[in-house]
Design an enzyme around this catalytic site. Sequence first.
Site, PDB file in Angstrom:
ATOM      1  N   LYS A 218      15.623  13.741 -35.511  1.00  0.00           N
ATOM      2  CA  LYS A 218      14.181  13.786 -35.192  1.00  0.00           C
ATOM      3  C   LYS A 218      13.889  12.531 -34.372  1.00  0.00           C
ATOM      4  CE  LYS A 218      10.339  12.700 -36.070  1.00  0.00           C
ATOM      5  NZ  LYS A 218       9.490  12.019 -35.045  1.00  0.00           N
TER       6      LYS A 218
ATOM      7  N   GLU B 205      17.212   1.045 -41.102  1.00  0.00           N
ATOM      8  CA  GLU B 205      17.215  -0.058 -40.119  1.00  0.00           C
ATOM      9  C   GLU B 205      15.773  -0.312 -39.745  1.00  0.00           C
ATOM     10  OE1 GLU B 205      19.784  -1.747 -39.399  1.00  0.00           O
ATOM     11  OE2 GLU B 205      21.281  -0.438 -40.305  1.00  0.00           O
TER      12      GLU B 205
ATOM     13  N   CYS C 105      13.840  -4.678 -32.232  1.00  0.00           N
ATOM     14  CA  CYS C 105      13.734  -4.992 -33.658  1.00  0.00           C
ATOM     15  C   CYS C 105      14.183  -6.418 -33.953  1.00  0.00           C
ATOM     16  CB  CYS C 105      14.536  -3.998 -34.473  1.00  0.00           C
ATOM     17  SG  CYS C 105      16.218  -3.808 -33.866  1.00  0.00           S
TER      18      CYS C 105
ATOM     19  N   GLU D  34       5.418  -8.500 -37.938  1.00  0.00           N
ATOM     20  CA  GLU D  34       6.074  -8.028 -36.725  1.00  0.00           C
ATOM     21  C   GLU D  34       5.008  -7.507 -35.753  1.00  0.00           C
ATOM     22  OE1 GLU D  34       8.343  -4.321 -36.870  1.00  0.00           O
ATOM     23  OE2 GLU D  34       9.938  -5.314 -35.731  1.00  0.00           O
TER      24      GLU D  34
HETATM   25  P1  NAD Z   1       7.780   4.254 -37.137  1.00  0.00           P
HETATM   26  O1  NAD Z   1       8.297   3.880 -38.480  1.00  0.00           O
HETATM   27  O2  NAD Z   1       6.343   4.478 -36.960  1.00  0.00           O
HETATM   28  O3  NAD Z   1       8.502   5.585 -36.597  1.00  0.00           O
HETATM   29  C1  NAD Z   1       9.902   5.701 -36.565  1.00  0.00           C
HETATM   30  C2  NAD Z   1      10.280   7.156 -36.713  1.00  0.00           C
HETATM   31  O4  NAD Z   1       9.858   7.602 -37.994  1.00  0.00           O
HETATM   32  C3  NAD Z   1       9.634   8.090 -35.691  1.00  0.00           C
HETATM   33  O5  NAD Z   1      10.567   9.092 -35.336  1.00  0.00           O
HETATM   34  C4  NAD Z   1       8.487   8.697 -36.478  1.00  0.00           C
HETATM   35  O6  NAD Z   1       8.116   9.981 -36.021  1.00  0.00           O
HETATM   36  C5  NAD Z   1       9.102   8.799 -37.852  1.00  0.00           C
HETATM   37  N1  NAD Z   1       8.155   8.833 -38.963  1.00  0.00           N
HETATM   38  C6  NAD Z   1       6.905   8.314 -39.019  1.00  0.00           C
HETATM   39  N2  NAD Z   1       6.345   8.582 -40.209  1.00  0.00           N
HETATM   40  C7  NAD Z   1       7.256   9.281 -40.923  1.00  0.00           C
HETATM   41  C8  NAD Z   1       7.282   9.838 -42.220  1.00  0.00           C
HETATM   42  N3  NAD Z   1       6.240   9.731 -43.046  1.00  0.00           N
HETATM   43  N4  NAD Z   1       8.397  10.475 -42.627  1.00  0.00           N
HETATM   44  C9  NAD Z   1       9.465  10.574 -41.806  1.00  0.00           C
HETATM   45  N5  NAD Z   1       9.493  10.096 -40.571  1.00  0.00           N
HETATM   46  C10 NAD Z   1       8.408   9.437 -40.127  1.00  0.00           C
HETATM   47  O7  NAD Z   1       8.327   3.101 -36.159  1.00  0.00           O
HETATM   48  P2  NAD Z   1       8.104   2.957 -34.616  1.00  0.00           P
HETATM   49  O8  NAD Z   1       6.762   2.377 -34.388  1.00  0.00           O
HETATM   50  O9  NAD Z   1       8.482   4.212 -33.939  1.00  0.00           O
HETATM   51  O10 NAD Z   1       9.247   1.885 -34.249  1.00  0.00           O
HETATM   52  C11 NAD Z   1       9.065   0.536 -34.300  1.00  0.00           C
HETATM   53  C12 NAD Z   1       9.725  -0.038 -35.528  1.00  0.00           C
HETATM   54  O11 NAD Z   1      11.124   0.281 -35.532  1.00  0.00           O
HETATM   55  C13 NAD Z   1       9.663  -1.546 -35.544  1.00  0.00           C
HETATM   56  O12 NAD Z   1       9.319  -1.975 -36.835  1.00  0.00           O
HETATM   57  C14 NAD Z   1      11.089  -1.967 -35.204  1.00  0.00           C
HETATM   58  O13 NAD Z   1      11.441  -3.235 -35.665  1.00  0.00           O
HETATM   59  C15 NAD Z   1      11.880  -0.885 -35.847  1.00  0.00           C
HETATM   60  N6  NAD Z   1      13.243  -0.798 -35.281  1.00  0.00           N
HETATM   61  C16 NAD Z   1      14.308  -1.226 -36.045  1.00  0.00           C
HETATM   62  C17 NAD Z   1      15.595  -1.211 -35.524  1.00  0.00           C
HETATM   63  C18 NAD Z   1      16.785  -1.688 -36.336  1.00  0.00           C
HETATM   64  O14 NAD Z   1      17.924  -1.389 -35.985  1.00  0.00           O
HETATM   65  N7  NAD Z   1      16.563  -2.433 -37.418  1.00  0.00           N
HETATM   66  C19 NAD Z   1      15.823  -0.728 -34.231  1.00  0.00           C
HETATM   67  C20 NAD Z   1      14.726  -0.300 -33.481  1.00  0.00           C
HETATM   68  C21 NAD Z   1      13.435  -0.332 -34.027  1.00  0.00           C
END
Ligand code: NAD
Length: 496
Positions: free
Chosen positions: A195, A270, A304, A400
Amino acid sequence: MAIATLLPATTAFIQRAPRMLIGAEWVEAADGQTMPLRNPATGEQLCVVPRATVDDVDRAVLAARQAFDDSPWSRTRPRERQNLLWKLANLMQRDAELLAQLECLNNGKSAAVAQVMDVQLAIDFLRYMAGWATKIEGSSVEVSVPLMPDQQFHSFIRREAVGVVGAIVAWNFPLLLACWKLGPALATGCTVVLKPADETPLTALKLAELVQEAGYPDGVFNVVTGTGITAGAALNHNPRVDKLTFTGSTAVGKEIGKIAMDSMTRVTLELGGKSPTIVMADADLGSAAAGAASAIFFNQGQVCCAGSRLYVQRKHFDKVVADIAGIANAMKLGSGLDASVDMGPLISARQQERVWRYIEMGRESGATIACGGEQFGPGYFVKPTVIVDVDQQHSLVQEEIFGPVLVAIPFDDEADALRMANDSPYGLGASIWSNDLAAVHRMIPQIKSGSVWVNCHSALDPALPFGGYKMSGVGREMGYAAIEHYTELKSVLIKL
Ligand code: NAD
């Protein structure tokens, strides 16, 4: 100014309104609903993609389940899995420019940079994982079994594919993050339902085409596009999923972790970060300033492990901050299709607003904006910003932001630097800029984060595990650690 010309294949891919891959079929959402994708550089609509329903996700998981339990895939040998992964990587290499252009249009990042970074790193990673496919080993153990003293035994431990993997990823490196999940899954013999992030599904859909072209059996890789709240949540709750692997925010990661524990679904998370860049007094200050600028401003700060907190030993603080501000002020902002541009837009109007709120919060609390602190459109642009005169406990330092905003604080000595670096709920990465070998080695074990870089920042390699301490997550991606997370151990005892 060198504006990239879109390949006919890029335009054609977008114009045909890509569908999702479930089993062997490219499909619309069951109820026909779609969602719009926008070009972050202009705010204009790019195309629409299906908005998957719970039923769509269930069908995708069923396809993955069947492919894992009962298809030629379940009988593939390691060599075939290795060769297929190489083939997929070669197809991605062939289409690298197309993939980079899709990433640029959908995410806003530079097409030129995406081609050499995002796409090439994804290809290299799949090739690295192809190598592991033929090197997954169990072990044999000489056992005692005290309750049966007169018996002989043969005992061994098998390492087996975990099964159906539900993968959910963020929008900042859409293709690369998808491949971080896909690589170990396909190397070990798992099947996958991906997804992608709501905002950035295009390269995942192109990747699915390439998986088909490489010759993977139907159902091994499925992509459902849709919202987190519906499609993501449906994947979390599906009892046919054996393992969830998530890259995204800590808030959503915690929810997924709780749901996974309810059903004992294997899970790796992650999550977010607020990584420190520590500049010691003895550092090469020019490289440290350039490195610190790139640590925060690369990918518009939407990384991240971005170096979003800067700690500089007091006597050089003003100079390092001034040098970083100079670099920031010289950066050209614009569309990622323009190769002369240094920084693109943020992913969405929502993200722009979020970042802007933090900058305003800084201003209101009396912090000094050393550079940047402006936003503009059309598109979702925020100028690279450095903020000083801010307390370690301020939200700007503790939370963040996920944008091009650096907060900088001076420190007095090594202990002070370590205290502030570790004073964070997160623990993803940290960099130390110093040439004092003894100091660096004293500091490394004391830093609470999954990666420590010395005289560089965010330097990743497929062989090095990547992941977080504390609120930055559970588990590791890349390296052999990833293979461990996509396999289960089975102990076998044979009475002779
Ligand atoms: P997010 O958590 O809002 O969304 C991430 C994914 O989760 C998307 O595909 C979204 O559709 C899905 N999602 C949202 N709500 C959900 C739910 N209730 N159930 C299941 N899936 C759901 O994050 P974002 O804003 O897309 O990304 C930014 C974040 O990602 C930042 O905090 C960043 O640090 C983190 N990130 C971490 C890494 C790592 O390797 N540690 C890498 C890249 C990004």
